[in-house]
Motif scaffolding. Structure first.
Motif, short mmCIF file in Angstrom:
data_model
loop_
_atom_site.label_atom_id
_atom_site.label_comp_id
_atom_site.label_asym_id
_atom_site.label_seq_id
_atom_site.Cartn_x
_atom_site.Cartn_y
_atom_site.Cartn_z
N ASP A 128 0.84 -1.19 0.00
CA ASP A 128 0.00 0.00 0.00
C ASP A 128 0.88 1.24 0.00
OD1 ASP A 128 -0.08 1.08 3.14
OD2 ASP A 128 0.23 -1.08 2.98
N VAL A 129 0.28 2.34 -0.43
CA VAL A 129 1.01 3.60 -0.54
C VAL A 129 0.08 4.74 -0.15
CG1 VAL A 129 0.43 3.91 -2.99
CG2 VAL A 129 2.49 4.99 -2.06
N GLU A 130 0.64 5.75 0.48
CA GLU A 130 -0.14 6.94 0.79
C GLU A 130 -0.58 7.61 -0.50
OE1 GLU A 130 0.45 11.34 2.92
OE2 GLU A 130 1.92 9.74 3.25
N ILE A 131 -1.82 8.00 -0.58
CA ILE A 131 -2.32 8.69 -1.77
C ILE A 131 -1.70 10.07 -1.83
CG2 ILE A 131 -4.37 9.61 -2.91
CD1 ILE A 131 -5.92 7.25 -1.70
N SER A 132 -1.01 10.36 -2.93
CA SER A 132 -0.28 11.62 -3.08
C SER A 132 -1.23 12.80 -3.23
CB SER A 132 0.64 11.55 -4.30
OG SER A 132 1.60 10.52 -4.15
N THR A 133 -0.73 13.97 -2.87
CA THR A 133 -1.45 15.21 -3.13
C THR A 133 -0.54 16.10 -3.97
OG1 THR A 133 -0.71 16.04 -0.96
CG2 THR A 133 -2.90 15.07 -1.08
N THR A 134 0.17 17.02 -3.36
CA THR A 134 1.04 17.92 -4.13
C THR A 134 2.40 17.29 -4.44
OG1 THR A 134 1.78 18.95 -2.07
CG2 THR A 134 -0.08 19.97 -3.23
N THR A 135 2.84 16.34 -3.64
CA THR A 135 4.14 15.69 -3.83
C THR A 135 3.93 14.22 -4.14
OG1 THR A 135 5.21 17.21 -2.30
CG2 THR A 135 6.37 15.18 -2.80
N ILE A 145 7.98 -4.47 -6.95
CA ILE A 145 6.88 -3.77 -7.62
C ILE A 145 6.76 -2.36 -7.05
CG2 ILE A 145 4.39 -3.76 -8.03
CD1 ILE A 145 4.43 -6.79 -7.87
N SER A 146 6.72 -1.37 -7.93
CA SER A 146 6.57 0.03 -7.50
C SER A 146 5.11 0.45 -7.68
CB SER A 146 7.48 0.94 -8.33
OG SER A 146 8.84 0.61 -8.11
N ILE A 147 4.58 1.21 -6.70
CA ILE A 147 3.17 1.58 -6.71
C ILE A 147 3.01 3.07 -6.42
CG2 ILE A 147 2.19 -0.68 -6.19
CD1 ILE A 147 2.27 -0.02 -3.24
N PHE A 148 1.98 3.66 -7.01
CA PHE A 148 1.67 5.08 -6.84
C PHE A 148 0.17 5.27 -7.00
CE2 PHE A 148 0.36 8.97 -8.93
CZ PHE A 148 0.86 9.95 -8.08
N ALA A 149 -0.37 6.25 -6.27
CA ALA A 149 -1.77 6.65 -6.47
C ALA A 149 -1.91 8.11 -6.10
CB ALA A 149 -2.71 5.79 -5.61
N GLY A 150 -2.59 8.87 -6.95
CA GLY A 150 -2.80 10.28 -6.65
C GLY A 150 -3.21 11.07 -7.88
N PRO A 151 -3.50 12.34 -7.71
CA PRO A 151 -3.94 13.18 -8.83
C PRO A 151 -2.79 13.56 -9.75
CG PRO A 151 -3.76 14.48 -6.83
CD PRO A 151 -3.49 13.07 -6.44
N ARG A 152 -3.11 13.64 -11.03
CA ARG A 152 -2.14 14.09 -12.03
C ARG A 152 -2.88 14.83 -13.13
NH1 ARG A 152 0.84 14.03 -8.78
NH2 ARG A 152 2.85 13.02 -8.53
N GLN A 153 -2.15 15.70 -13.85
CA GLN A 153 -2.77 16.44 -14.94
C GLN A 153 -3.17 15.48 -16.04
OE1 GLN A 153 -0.87 20.06 -16.24
NE2 GLN A 153 -1.69 19.87 -18.30
N ASP A 154 -4.33 15.70 -16.60
CA ASP A 154 -4.85 14.85 -17.67
C ASP A 154 -3.91 14.89 -18.87
OD1 ASP A 154 -6.37 13.66 -19.74
OD2 ASP A 154 -8.23 14.25 -18.74
N PRO A 155 -3.39 13.73 -19.33
CA PRO A 155 -2.46 13.72 -20.46
C PRO A 155 -3.14 13.77 -21.82
CG PRO A 155 -2.77 11.50 -19.67
CD PRO A 155 -3.57 12.40 -18.75
N PHE A 156 -4.45 13.66 -21.85
CA PHE A 156 -5.18 13.59 -23.11
C PHE A 156 -5.19 14.96 -23.78
CE2 PHE A 156 -9.29 12.73 -25.47
CZ PHE A 156 -8.78 11.70 -26.23
#
Length: 226
Positions: A128-135, A145-156
């Motif tokens: 598990d991983v802390e859900i990112s905010t600004t960092t 295995i590397s894991i990440f979860a959080g907001p990011r700018q839409d790449p579309f």
């Protein structure tokens, strides 16, 4: 064996390839604009010749500038489905579900059920991983295995305004799209889940593509708790 029952059918994106991208941003009516809406799915080698594969899932696209980041829905399970024998049925899955500010991952493992119903595989915790905010915060598990979860700018990138003008019944100017156009998604955000996994943990690739690269068939489902 402890499991939580979920039912899906809310959104599916299918891709094949060592580096291919799928995007829709407008799912079926039951999922469109909800916390289960799938925006983008990316699968790629992190570097040429790497023995790892990166899976990146974007949920909840906001198509208006300046909208705040959303949050992950604790009633939605996101599942990365991987077909290793070419029959378009998932042979391995990686699951992610949020709880209390963290994203919990399970797998990769053969699923107990296939198709449109899933169970949280709590007996196969990945990490598990802390859900990112600004960092950005990432974790690497003991299995590599590397894991990440959080907001990011839409790449579309897409110019919805011009698209609608071109499709209008009697557009004033139907000569085509402007170049480079106006990106409707500039400033919009998605909620992202990213997993980098050694290929040895997800089985053999399905085959090779037209340029000789090994490929998996893989797709995403979002599952809402029932």
């Amino acid at each position: 064996m402890k499991k939580s029952k979920l039912f899906t059918g809310l959104g599916v994106i299918v891709i094949t390839g060592a580096f291919l991208i799928a995007a829709d941003h407008i799912d079926a009516p039951s999922a469109m604009g909800t916390t289960a809406d799938i925006a983008d799915f990316f699968a790629f080698e992190p570097t040429t010749g790497s023995d790892n594969t990166v899976f990146a899932v974007d949920l909840q696209s906001d198509v208006l500038d300046g909208l705040e980041y959303g949050t992950f829905d604790e009633s939605v399970l996101t599942e990365i489905n991987i077909d290793t024998d070419g029959d378009l049925v998932e042979d391995m899955v990686i699951q992610a579900i949020p709880r209390d500010g963290r994203m919990y991952f399970f797998g990769p493992v053969a699923p107990t059920t296939t198709g449109l119903s899933s169970q949280v595989l709590v007996d196969v915790p990945l990490g598990d991983v802390e859900i990112s905010t600004t960092t950005a915060i990432t974790e690497t598990t003991a299995s590599g295995i590397s894991i990440f979860a959080g907001p990011r700018q839409d790449p579309f990138f897409f110019d919805f305004g011009r698209f609608n003008e071109v499709l209008a019944p009697s557009p004033e100017d139907n000569s085509g799209f402007n170049v480079p156009g106006t990106d409707t998604f500039d400033g919009a955000n998605t909620m992202s889940i990213v997993v980098e996994v050694p290929n040895s943990l997800i089985g053999e690739a399905t085959g090779t593509n037209v340029i000789g690269l090994e490929v998996y068939k893989t797709w995403i489902t979002t599952n809402r708790l029932q």
